[in-house]
Design an enzyme around this catalytic site. Structure first.
Site, PDB file in Angstrom:
ATOM      1  N   ASN A   1      10.796  11.887  15.794  1.00  0.00           N
ATOM      2  CA  ASN A   1      10.803  10.684  14.982  1.00  0.00           C
ATOM      3  C   ASN A   1      11.826  10.893  13.869  1.00  0.00           C
ATOM      4  O   ASN A   1      11.663  11.802  13.046  1.00  0.00           O
ATOM      5  CB  ASN A   1       9.391  10.473  14.400  1.00  0.00           C
ATOM      6  CG  ASN A   1       9.300   9.190  13.582  1.00  0.00           C
ATOM      7  OD1 ASN A   1      10.302   8.670  13.095  1.00  0.00           O
ATOM      8  ND2 ASN A   1       8.097   8.680  13.438  1.00  0.00           N
ATOM      9  N   VAL A   2      12.870  10.086  13.848  1.00  0.00           N
ATOM     10  CA  VAL A   2      13.973  10.304  12.889  1.00  0.00           C
ATOM     11  C   VAL A   2      13.502  10.244  11.443  1.00  0.00           C
ATOM     12  O   VAL A   2      14.161  10.790  10.547  1.00  0.00           O
ATOM     13  CB  VAL A   2      15.140   9.296  13.089  1.00  0.00           C
ATOM     14  CG1 VAL A   2      15.813   9.491  14.440  1.00  0.00           C
ATOM     15  CG2 VAL A   2      14.688   7.858  12.883  1.00  0.00           C
TER      16      VAL A   2
ATOM     17  N   TYR B   1      15.717  -5.051   6.314  1.00  0.00           N
ATOM     18  CA  TYR B   1      16.690  -4.600   7.319  1.00  0.00           C
ATOM     19  C   TYR B   1      18.114  -4.689   6.764  1.00  0.00           C
ATOM     20  O   TYR B   1      18.932  -3.784   6.951  1.00  0.00           O
ATOM     21  CB  TYR B   1      16.534  -5.457   8.570  1.00  0.00           C
ATOM     22  CG  TYR B   1      17.255  -4.975   9.801  1.00  0.00           C
ATOM     23  CD1 TYR B   1      16.856  -3.798  10.439  1.00  0.00           C
ATOM     24  CD2 TYR B   1      18.298  -5.709  10.357  1.00  0.00           C
ATOM     25  CE1 TYR B   1      17.497  -3.360  11.600  1.00  0.00           C
ATOM     26  CE2 TYR B   1      18.945  -5.287  11.523  1.00  0.00           C
ATOM     27  CZ  TYR B   1      18.546  -4.118  12.136  1.00  0.00           C
ATOM     28  OH  TYR B   1      19.179  -3.683  13.281  1.00  0.00           O
TER      29      TYR B   1
ATOM     30  N   SER C   1      24.634  -3.425  11.221  1.00  0.00           N
ATOM     31  CA  SER C   1      24.242  -4.754  11.695  1.00  0.00           C
ATOM     32  C   SER C   1      24.977  -5.805  10.888  1.00  0.00           C
ATOM     33  O   SER C   1      25.353  -5.558   9.731  1.00  0.00           O
ATOM     34  CB  SER C   1      22.733  -4.952  11.512  1.00  0.00           C
ATOM     35  OG  SER C   1      22.374  -6.307  11.695  1.00  0.00           O
TER      36      SER C   1
ATOM     37  N   LYS D   1      20.584  -1.493   6.371  1.00  0.00           N
ATOM     38  CA  LYS D   1      21.873  -1.463   7.067  1.00  0.00           C
ATOM     39  C   LYS D   1      23.041  -1.562   6.086  1.00  0.00           C
ATOM     40  O   LYS D   1      24.113  -0.993   6.324  1.00  0.00           O
ATOM     41  CB  LYS D   1      21.945  -2.588   8.102  1.00  0.00           C
ATOM     42  CG  LYS D   1      20.944  -2.435   9.251  1.00  0.00           C
ATOM     43  CD  LYS D   1      21.123  -1.143  10.027  1.00  0.00           C
ATOM     44  CE  LYS D   1      20.329  -1.133  11.317  1.00  0.00           C
ATOM     45  NZ  LYS D   1      20.522   0.115  12.083  1.00  0.00           N
TER      46      LYS D   1
ATOM     47  N   ILE E   1      22.676  -9.371  19.771  1.00  0.00           N
ATOM     48  CA  ILE E   1      22.896  -8.695  21.050  1.00  0.00           C
ATOM     49  C   ILE E   1      21.625  -8.821  21.888  1.00  0.00           C
ATOM     50  O   ILE E   1      20.527  -8.619  21.370  1.00  0.00           O
ATOM     51  CB  ILE E   1      23.223  -7.193  20.831  1.00  0.00           C
ATOM     52  CG1 ILE E   1      24.400  -7.012  19.846  1.00  0.00           C
ATOM     53  CG2 ILE E   1      23.490  -6.499  22.167  1.00  0.00           C
ATOM     54  CD1 ILE E   1      25.748  -7.502  20.318  1.00  0.00           C
TER      55      ILE E   1
ATOM     56  N   GLY F   1      17.372   7.057  19.211  1.00  0.00           N
ATOM     57  CA  GLY F   1      16.892   5.791  19.768  1.00  0.00           C
ATOM     58  C   GLY F   1      17.622   5.457  21.049  1.00  0.00           C
ATOM     59  O   GLY F   1      18.042   4.331  21.274  1.00  0.00           O
TER      60      GLY F   1
ATOM     61  N   SER G   1      16.624   5.457  24.207  1.00  0.00           N
ATOM     62  CA  SER G   1      15.869   5.142  25.429  1.00  0.00           C
ATOM     63  C   SER G   1      16.040   3.700  25.900  1.00  0.00           C
ATOM     64  O   SER G   1      15.864   3.405  27.073  1.00  0.00           O
ATOM     65  CB  SER G   1      14.379   5.445  25.231  1.00  0.00           C
ATOM     66  OG  SER G   1      13.825   4.616  24.228  1.00  0.00           O
ATOM     67  N   ARG G   2      16.376   2.800  24.980  1.00  0.00           N
ATOM     68  CA  ARG G   2      16.430   1.377  25.359  1.00  0.00           C
ATOM     69  C   ARG G   2      17.578   0.664  24.654  1.00  0.00           C
ATOM     70  O   ARG G   2      18.180   1.192  23.736  1.00  0.00           O
ATOM     71  CB  ARG G   2      15.109   0.686  24.967  1.00  0.00           C
ATOM     72  CG  ARG G   2      13.928   1.137  25.796  1.00  0.00           C
ATOM     73  CD  ARG G   2      12.645   0.444  25.356  1.00  0.00           C
ATOM     74  NE  ARG G   2      12.328   0.778  23.972  1.00  0.00           N
ATOM     75  CZ  ARG G   2      11.391   0.153  23.256  1.00  0.00           C
ATOM     76  NH1 ARG G   2      10.699  -0.829  23.776  1.00  0.00           N
ATOM     77  NH2 ARG G   2      11.155   0.519  22.004  1.00  0.00           N
TER      78      ARG G   2
END
Length: 243
Positions: A60-61, A154, A141, A158, A187, A8, A10-11
């Site tokens: 794709n992971v 999520y 997270s 995490k 963030i 991940g 790229s951004r």
């Protein structure tokens, strides 16, 4: 050629990590992305502008076969190369109250964060063990440490990453491989762009959202030789939010 793989990349936080490692280390930067090739190419430009080398590895992971085939194909092209650093950063959110959560939203979030960690790390760890050196850094997270309402999926993903970090670190420590997790709070990134920053700032003692750069600086330290006696840790970077 020694390499660092960032999933991940790229951004957002992933991009910031790619650029910081390009500045702070000699690692050839492997930028993984799933769909946004343009963003990944921009990250690569920034890596090269920082005076380092890099390349893109799309997969794709969540797809274990694709992870294997892409990494194996890369290894065949670069037989002398060694991936010494894995940054498991790929993750998605599908927020919503648990009582109304569709099964797909549960599975997709778990698949990306948790199964993504397994697919990438499990495939690469044996070579790392043979080489007797490595750094695995999992981006967790605040949700995985204290739990966040509206993010049961999520938080579950995490939280599992946090537990996996602690367990794996004990298995591989004798071989000079450290495994740590970084747990960011709020963030500034694409992932948090829709959040009400003004309201949420009130929950944060530091009274602001963090920057992706601040997370990248922490990751860079954990990659470095300076952190070799730190393993199995979850480092919170959240401006002081504690449950």
């Amino acid at each position: 050629m020694k390499c660092a793989l960032i999933t991940g990349g790229s951004r957002g936080i992933g991009k910031a990590i790619c650029i910081q490692l390009a500045k702070d280390t000699d690692y050839h930067i492997l930028i993984n992305y799933n769909s946004n090739e343009d963003a990944a190419k921009n990250t690569l430009k920034d890596v090269e502008a920082a005076g380092n080398t890099g390349e893109l590895i799309p997969f794709n992971v969540t797809d274990s076969e694709q992870v294997k085939s892409q990494l194996d194909a890369w290894q065949e092209k670069n037989p002398e190369a060694l991936i010494e650093v894995i940054i498991n950063n790929a993750g998605i959110t599908k927020d919503g109250l648990f009582m109304w959560m569709p099964k797909e939203d549960w599975q997709n979030v778990i698949n990306t964060s948790l199964n993504g960690f397994f697919n990438v790390t499990n495939h690469l760890i044996q070579k790392m063990l043979r080489n007797r050196f490595g750094r695995v850094i999992n981006i967790a997270s605040v949700s995985g440490v204290k739990g966040t309402p509206g993010q049961t999926n999520y938080s579950a993903a995490k939280g599992a990453i946090v537990a996996a970090t602690k367990a794996l670190s004990q298995e591989v420590a004798k071989r000079n491989i450290t495994v740590n997790a970084v747990a960011p709070g709020f963030i500034k990134s694409d992932m948090t762009a829709d959040l009400d920053e003004k309201e949420l700032k009130k929950l944060i003692p530091a009274n602001r959202f963090g920057e992706a750069q601040e997370v990248a600086d922490l990751v860079s330290f954990l990659v470095s030789k300076k952190s070799s006696y730190i393993t199995g840790e979850v480092v919170n970077i959240n401006g002081g939010i504690y449950s």
